[in-house]
Design a protein around this motif. Structure first.
Motif, short mmCIF file in Angstrom:
data_model
loop_
_atom_site.label_atom_id
_atom_site.label_comp_id
_atom_site.label_asym_id
_atom_site.label_seq_id
_atom_site.Cartn_x
_atom_site.Cartn_y
_atom_site.Cartn_z
N ILE A 83 45.27 39.07 -57.58
CA ILE A 83 46.63 39.27 -58.07
C ILE A 83 46.66 38.76 -59.50
O ILE A 83 46.53 37.55 -59.74
N GLY A 84 46.82 39.65 -60.46
CA GLY A 84 46.76 39.28 -61.88
C GLY A 84 47.95 38.44 -62.33
O GLY A 84 48.97 38.34 -61.65
N HIS A 85 47.79 37.86 -63.49
CA HIS A 85 48.82 37.00 -64.08
C HIS A 85 50.18 37.71 -64.13
O HIS A 85 50.26 38.90 -64.46
N MET A 86 51.22 36.97 -63.81
CA MET A 86 52.62 37.42 -63.95
C MET A 86 52.98 38.63 -63.09
O MET A 86 53.91 39.36 -63.39
N ALA A 87 52.26 38.84 -61.99
CA ALA A 87 52.59 39.93 -61.07
C ALA A 87 53.78 39.52 -60.20
O ALA A 87 53.99 38.33 -59.93
N VAL A 88 54.54 40.51 -59.75
CA VAL A 88 55.60 40.30 -58.78
C VAL A 88 55.25 41.12 -57.54
O VAL A 88 55.05 42.33 -57.63
N VAL A 89 55.14 40.43 -56.41
CA VAL A 89 54.80 41.06 -55.15
C VAL A 89 55.93 40.73 -54.18
O VAL A 89 56.14 39.57 -53.84
N HIS A 90 56.68 41.75 -53.77
CA HIS A 90 57.91 41.51 -53.01
C HIS A 90 57.93 42.35 -51.73
O HIS A 90 58.07 43.57 -51.78
N ARG A 97 40.57 43.21 -50.27
CA ARG A 97 39.99 43.63 -51.55
C ARG A 97 40.93 44.49 -52.40
O ARG A 97 40.49 45.24 -53.27
N ALA A 98 42.22 44.38 -52.17
CA ALA A 98 43.18 45.08 -53.03
C ALA A 98 43.36 44.31 -54.34
O ALA A 98 43.05 43.11 -54.41
N PHE A 99 43.85 45.00 -55.34
CA PHE A 99 43.98 44.43 -56.69
C PHE A 99 45.35 44.80 -57.25
O PHE A 99 45.75 45.96 -57.20
N VAL A 100 46.05 43.79 -57.77
CA VAL A 100 47.33 44.01 -58.46
C VAL A 100 47.13 43.48 -59.87
O VAL A 100 46.85 42.30 -60.08
N GLY A 101 47.27 44.35 -60.86
CA GLY A 101 47.00 43.99 -62.24
C GLY A 101 48.06 43.09 -62.86
O GLY A 101 49.15 42.91 -62.32
N GLY A 103 51.06 41.63 -64.69
CA GLY A 103 52.40 42.12 -64.97
C GLY A 103 52.86 43.27 -64.10
O GLY A 103 53.92 43.84 -64.33
N ALA A 104 52.10 43.61 -63.08
CA ALA A 104 52.48 44.71 -62.19
C ALA A 104 53.54 44.23 -61.19
O ALA A 104 53.67 43.03 -60.93
N VAL A 105 54.27 45.19 -60.63
CA VAL A 105 55.31 44.91 -59.64
C VAL A 105 55.06 45.80 -58.42
O VAL A 105 54.95 47.02 -58.56
N ALA A 106 54.97 45.17 -57.25
CA ALA A 106 54.85 45.90 -55.98
C ALA A 106 56.07 45.55 -55.15
O ALA A 106 56.34 44.38 -54.89
N MET A 107 56.83 46.59 -54.75
CA MET A 107 58.14 46.37 -54.14
C MET A 107 58.14 46.56 -52.62
O MET A 107 57.15 46.98 -52.03
N ASP A 108 59.30 46.29 -52.03
CA ASP A 108 59.51 46.28 -50.58
C ASP A 108 58.88 47.47 -49.86
O ASP A 108 59.10 48.62 -50.24
N GLY A 109 58.13 47.14 -48.82
CA GLY A 109 57.57 48.18 -47.96
C GLY A 109 56.39 48.92 -48.56
O GLY A 109 55.82 49.79 -47.91
N ALA A 110 55.98 48.56 -49.77
CA ALA A 110 54.81 49.21 -50.37
C ALA A 110 53.54 48.67 -49.70
O ALA A 110 53.54 47.57 -49.13
N ARG A 111 52.48 49.45 -49.78
CA ARG A 111 51.21 49.05 -49.18
C ARG A 111 50.08 49.49 -50.10
O ARG A 111 50.06 50.62 -50.58
N ILE A 112 49.14 48.57 -50.30
CA ILE A 112 47.93 48.88 -51.06
C ILE A 112 46.77 48.75 -50.08
O ILE A 112 46.49 47.67 -49.58
N ALA A 113 46.12 49.88 -49.81
CA ALA A 113 45.04 49.91 -48.82
C ALA A 113 43.80 49.20 -49.35
O ALA A 113 43.71 48.85 -50.54
N GLU A 114 42.83 49.03 -48.48
CA GLU A 114 41.60 48.33 -48.81
C GLU A 114 40.98 48.87 -50.09
O GLU A 114 40.78 50.08 -50.24
N GLY A 115 40.73 47.95 -51.04
CA GLY A 115 40.10 48.33 -52.30
C GLY A 115 40.98 49.09 -53.25
O GLY A 115 40.53 49.53 -54.30
N GLY A 116 42.26 49.25 -52.92
CA GLY A 116 43.19 49.95 -53.82
C GLY A 116 43.58 49.08 -54.99
O GLY A 116 43.52 47.85 -54.93
N GLY A 119 47.49 49.17 -61.30
CA GLY A 119 47.11 48.82 -62.66
C GLY A 119 48.07 47.86 -63.34
O GLY A 119 49.22 47.70 -62.93
N ALA A 120 47.60 47.24 -64.41
CA ALA A 120 48.40 46.30 -65.18
C ALA A 120 49.71 46.95 -65.63
O ALA A 120 49.72 48.09 -66.08
#
Length: 179
Positions: A83-90, A97-101, A103-116, A119-120
């Motif tokens: 989970i990169g710097h300043m990300a918001v995961v809600h 092995r998922a990656f959140v770049g 300053g990225a924002v991932a919102m309610d009910g979202a899903r990042i599958a294995e290795g997904g 981006g920043a």
């Protein structure tokens, strides 16, 4: 800090940097790291950070609590996630092995599958799904392409590096020699 009768459960091998705030129903797994000035607030649902995952400086994790139409959305982070710097995961889920770049924002009910990868600076809208190994970028985030083996290896490298870096920071904080 405990909240509403629930206290964080932090594995003894995890690194929680000074200044990070871990509140309520939060579980941090083995060798995971939560870096400086992060906030993980499990006050109205639960948060789980899996083994060896790292939550980098200034990131914010929260959840969606129950409503009349839903049981709410926990924030669940699998193993070996970055989970990169300043990300918001809600209120969303990241598989292993998922990656959140940065300053990225991932919102309610979202899903990042294995290795997904999100981006920043990207914004993953509520309920969107990133497939295995896919890269999504933009605001709102859209499919860009699928990662190659070299990119997948870089995520593994980042996970390993942050596990080692956490040990070095912990040694520095406690004034003990590094292993």
């Amino acid at each position: 800090m405990p909240f509403a009768g629930k206290a964080p459960q932090i594995h003894e091998s995890a690194f929680i940097a000074p200044g990070a705030r871990i509140i309520g129903d939060v579980t941090i797994g083995p060798d995971a790291s939560v870096w400086y000035n992060c906030v993980l607030r499990g006050d109205i649902h639960r948060i789980v950070v899996g083994a060896r995952s790292n939550v980098q400086d200034g990131s914010v994790f929260h959840v969606e609590g129950p409503r009349p139409d839903t049981e709410g959305e926990p924030t669940i982070i699998g193993e070996d996630c970055v989970i990169g710097h300043m990300a918001v995961v809600h209120g969303c889920q990241l598989e292993d092995r998922a990656f959140v770049g940065m300053g990225a924002v991932a919102m309610d009910g979202a899903r990042i599958a294995e290795g997904g990868m999100l981006g920043a600076g990207a914004l993953l809208s509520p309920g969107k799904q990133i497939g295995p190994g896919e890269i999504w970028i933009g605001r709102p985030a859209k499919y860009y392409r699928t990662q190659d083996e070299a990119q997948i290896a870089k995520i593994k490298f980042q996970t390993d590096r942050y596990c080692q870096l956490a040990k070095r920071h912990l040694a520095q904080i406690h004034g003990t020699p590094e292993d």
